[in-house]
Motif scaffolding. Structure first.
Motif, mmCIF file in Angstrom:
data_model
loop_
_atom_site.group_PDB
_atom_site.id
_atom_site.type_symbol
_atom_site.label_atom_id
_atom_site.label_comp_id
_atom_site.label_asym_id
_atom_site.label_seq_id
_atom_site.Cartn_x
_atom_site.Cartn_y
_atom_site.Cartn_z
ATOM 1 N N GLN A 185 16.863 41.711 14.087
ATOM 2 C CA GLN A 185 18.135 43.147 13.834
ATOM 3 C C GLN A 185 18.500 43.910 12.884
ATOM 4 O O GLN A 185 19.577 45.109 13.146
ATOM 5 N N ALA A 186 17.943 43.758 11.368
ATOM 6 C CA ALA A 186 18.061 45.097 10.792
ATOM 7 C C ALA A 186 17.064 46.283 11.100
ATOM 8 O O ALA A 186 17.658 47.031 11.109
ATOM 9 N N ALA A 189 19.249 47.747 13.815
ATOM 10 C CA ALA A 189 20.798 48.147 12.856
ATOM 11 C C ALA A 189 19.961 49.668 12.963
ATOM 12 O O ALA A 189 20.472 50.298 12.398
ATOM 13 N N ALA A 190 19.223 49.203 11.963
ATOM 14 C CA ALA A 190 18.021 50.953 11.255
ATOM 15 C C ALA A 190 17.754 51.939 12.451
ATOM 16 O O ALA A 190 18.114 52.762 11.899
ATOM 17 N N VAL A 191 16.759 51.432 14.038
ATOM 18 C CA VAL A 191 16.825 52.501 14.757
ATOM 19 C C VAL A 191 18.449 53.486 15.229
ATOM 20 O O VAL A 191 18.072 54.427 16.120
ATOM 21 N N GLY A 193 21.391 53.378 13.426
ATOM 22 C CA GLY A 193 21.782 54.368 12.725
ATOM 23 C C GLY A 193 20.741 55.533 12.713
ATOM 24 O O GLY A 193 21.951 56.204 12.641
ATOM 25 N N GLY A 194 19.541 55.931 12.592
ATOM 26 C CA GLY A 194 19.050 56.504 12.425
ATOM 27 C C GLY A 194 19.758 57.612 13.502
ATOM 28 O O GLY A 194 19.266 58.886 13.513
ATOM 29 N N ALA A 213 26.415 56.684 11.104
ATOM 30 C CA ALA A 213 25.454 55.950 11.916
ATOM 31 C C ALA A 213 25.683 54.044 11.073
ATOM 32 O O ALA A 213 25.619 53.743 11.483
ATOM 33 N N SER A 214 27.200 54.537 10.262
ATOM 34 C CA SER A 214 27.542 52.696 9.537
ATOM 35 C C SER A 214 28.188 52.238 10.544
ATOM 36 O O SER A 214 27.996 51.195 10.722
ATOM 37 N N ALA A 216 26.741 51.083 13.309
ATOM 38 C CA ALA A 216 25.583 50.008 13.685
ATOM 39 C C ALA A 216 25.708 48.759 13.218
ATOM 40 O O ALA A 216 25.200 48.085 13.535
ATOM 41 N N CYS A 217 26.400 49.209 11.883
ATOM 42 C CA CYS A 217 26.239 47.700 11.009
ATOM 43 C C CYS A 217 27.365 46.279 11.621
ATOM 44 O O CYS A 217 26.959 46.016 11.876
ATOM 45 N N LEU A 218 27.872 47.138 12.712
ATOM 46 C CA LEU A 218 28.287 46.586 13.457
ATOM 47 C C LEU A 218 27.759 45.568 14.581
ATOM 48 O O LEU A 218 27.706 44.698 15.315
ATOM 49 N N GLY A 220 25.951 43.133 13.135
ATOM 50 C CA GLY A 220 25.737 42.155 12.035
ATOM 51 C C GLY A 220 26.862 41.243 12.932
ATOM 52 O O GLY A 220 26.913 40.131 12.678
#
Lengths: 226, 102
Positions: A185-186, A189-191, A193-194, A213-214, A216-218, A220
Motif C-alpha cells: 500500500q505504501a 501511494a508513493a507511485v 503521489g509521485g 500529492a498528499s 495519495a495518502c487517502l 490508506g
C-alpha cells in the motif's frame, strides 16, 4: 561483553553520519542564499532573520528571485507560503514525537525541515525523535552560519550547483523512500503521489505539486495495513 | 514597514504555523484508526513527491538536467546498500561531473 547494536541503533548512527554530509551541503546552500539575498537588496539583517525564523531553503530562494520583480513583496509572500504549505502535512506526520507543554512543542517543531524529517523517517508511519531533533539542530546551525557567511563574503564561494549539491537532496530522499516501499500500500501511494507531483509541475506554481500529492495518502482509507 | 521586512514577518509566521500544526494541535494523542492509516502514508508519499520535484522540477516546467544523473548514480549506490552519507556524496559527485562535461 557488550551486546551487538540493535538495528534501530545502527540506523540511528547511519542517519547521524548522513546528517553531517547533508549539513555540509546545506551550509553551501545557506551561503548561496545569503549571497543572493544581498544581491536582491535585502540587506544584511533581514536574510539572517529569515533564515533563523523560516528555515526552509526553497521558499527563501524563491523570495530572493521574486522580491525585485514587479509585484514584489506580495508575489514573494504568496510563492514562499505556497512552497512551505507542505510543512502542514509533514508536521502532522511527526506529531506523535512531540510531548510536554505547547510552548516546548512549538519551539521543537521549528527543527522540522525536509531533510531532518526524511532522515528520521522509519517507514510504517514511524519516526525517530532523536534523529529529527538532532539532525534538525545540526541543519539549523549549518543553514544559519552558511547564510551569515554568504551575506558577508558570498562572492568567493561560487555556486553550489557547480559542486552538484542540488543532485544530493533528491538522492537522499530516494534513499529514505526505498526501504518504505516494501509494504504494497505504501508503494502504491508513493507511485500515485509521485505521479501527481510530476503531472502538476508544469501547470501549477512551485509548492503545489507536493501538497497535492498528499491526496495519495487517502489510499490508506482502503483498509489493509500500510 | 519596508517590503523586505513585511516578507520576512509574514513568511516567518506562516512557516512557524505550518511546522507547529501537527506537534502543537495534535501532539502525542492517539489518532482515530482511519486517520492514522492515512497519516502513516504521508512519509512515502511526500518523500516520493520530493524526489520528483527536486529531480525534474523547474519554474513551471519539467527540467531534465545533471540532477537526473546524480539521482541515477544515487539509485545505484542505494541498490548496492551503500550507507546514506555515501549515497549523498556519490549523487553530488555524479551531478557535478555530468554538469562539467555537458
Amino acid at each position: 561483553m557488550s551486546s551487538p547494536p540493535s538495528s534501530s541503533e545502527t540506523r540511528y548512527r547511519d542517519g547521524l553520519r548522513a546528517a553531517i554530509a547533508v549539513a555540509a551541503t546545506v551550509w553551501f546552500f545557506g551561503a548561496s542564499f545569503g549571497l543572493l539575498a544581498r544581491a536582491a537588496g535585502m540587506g544584511v539583517l533581514a536574510p539572517l532573520v529569515l533564515s533563523a525564523t523560516t528555515f526552509a531553503g526553497s521558499a527563501q530562494f524563491a523570495i530572493t528571485s521574486i522580491l525585485g520583480t514587479p509585484g514584489g513583496a506580495a508575489a514573494a509572500i504568496v510563492a514562499a507560503v505556497l512552497l512551505n504549505t507542505r510543512y502542514a502535512p509533514i508536521s502532522i506526520s511527526v506529531a506523535r514525537l512531540f510531548h510536554g507543554p505547547r510552548l516546548r512543542r512549538l519551539v521543537e517543531s521549528q527543527l522540522i525541515v525536509d531533510e531532518s524529517w526524511a532522515l528520521a523517517s522509519r517507514g510504517g508511519g514511524r519516526f525517530d525523535r532523536r534523529l529529527l531533533l538532532g539532525a534538525g539542530l545540526l541543519l539549523y546551525v549549518s543553514w544559519l552560519s552558511g547564510t551569515a557567511v554568504g551575506v558577508f563574503a558570498g562572492d568567493s564561494l561560487g555556486d553550489p550547483k557547480n559542486l552538484g549539491l542540488d543532485g544530493a537532496f533528491p538522492a537522499l530522499f530516494l534513499a529514505l523512500l526505498v526501504p518504505q516501499l516494501r509494504a504494497p500500500q505504501a508503494a502504491l501511494a508513493a507511485v500515485v503521489g509521485g505521479a501527481i507531483a510530476l503531472v502538476l509541475i508544469p501547470v501549477t506554481p512551485p509548492g503545489t505539486p507536493i501538497v497535492a500529492a498528499s491526496a495519495a495518502c487517502l489510499l490508506g482509507l482502503r483498509g489493509s495495513k500500510p | 514597514m519596508s517590503p523586505v521586512w513585511l516578507v520576512v514577518l509574514v513568511v516567518g509566521i506562516a512557516t512557524w504555523a505550518f511546522k507547529a500544526a501537527g506537534p502543537v494541535l495534535l501532539g502525542d494523542r492517539e489518532l482515530p484508526e482511519p486517520v492514522a492509516r492515512v497519516a502513516a502514508l504521508l512519509a512515502p508519499v511526500l518523500l516520493s513527491a520530493l524526489v520528483v520535484t527536486q529531480t525534474v522540477g523547474g519554474d513551471n516546467e519539467l527540467v531534465l538536467d545533471a540532477r537526473l544523473a546524480g539521482v541515477a548514480a544515487g539509485a545505484v549506490a542505494i541498490a548496492a546498500r551503500a550507507p546514506l552519507a555515501l549515497v549523498v556524496v556519490i549523487a553530488a559527485l555524479a551531478t557535478a561531473l555530468t554538469r562539467l562535461v555537458s
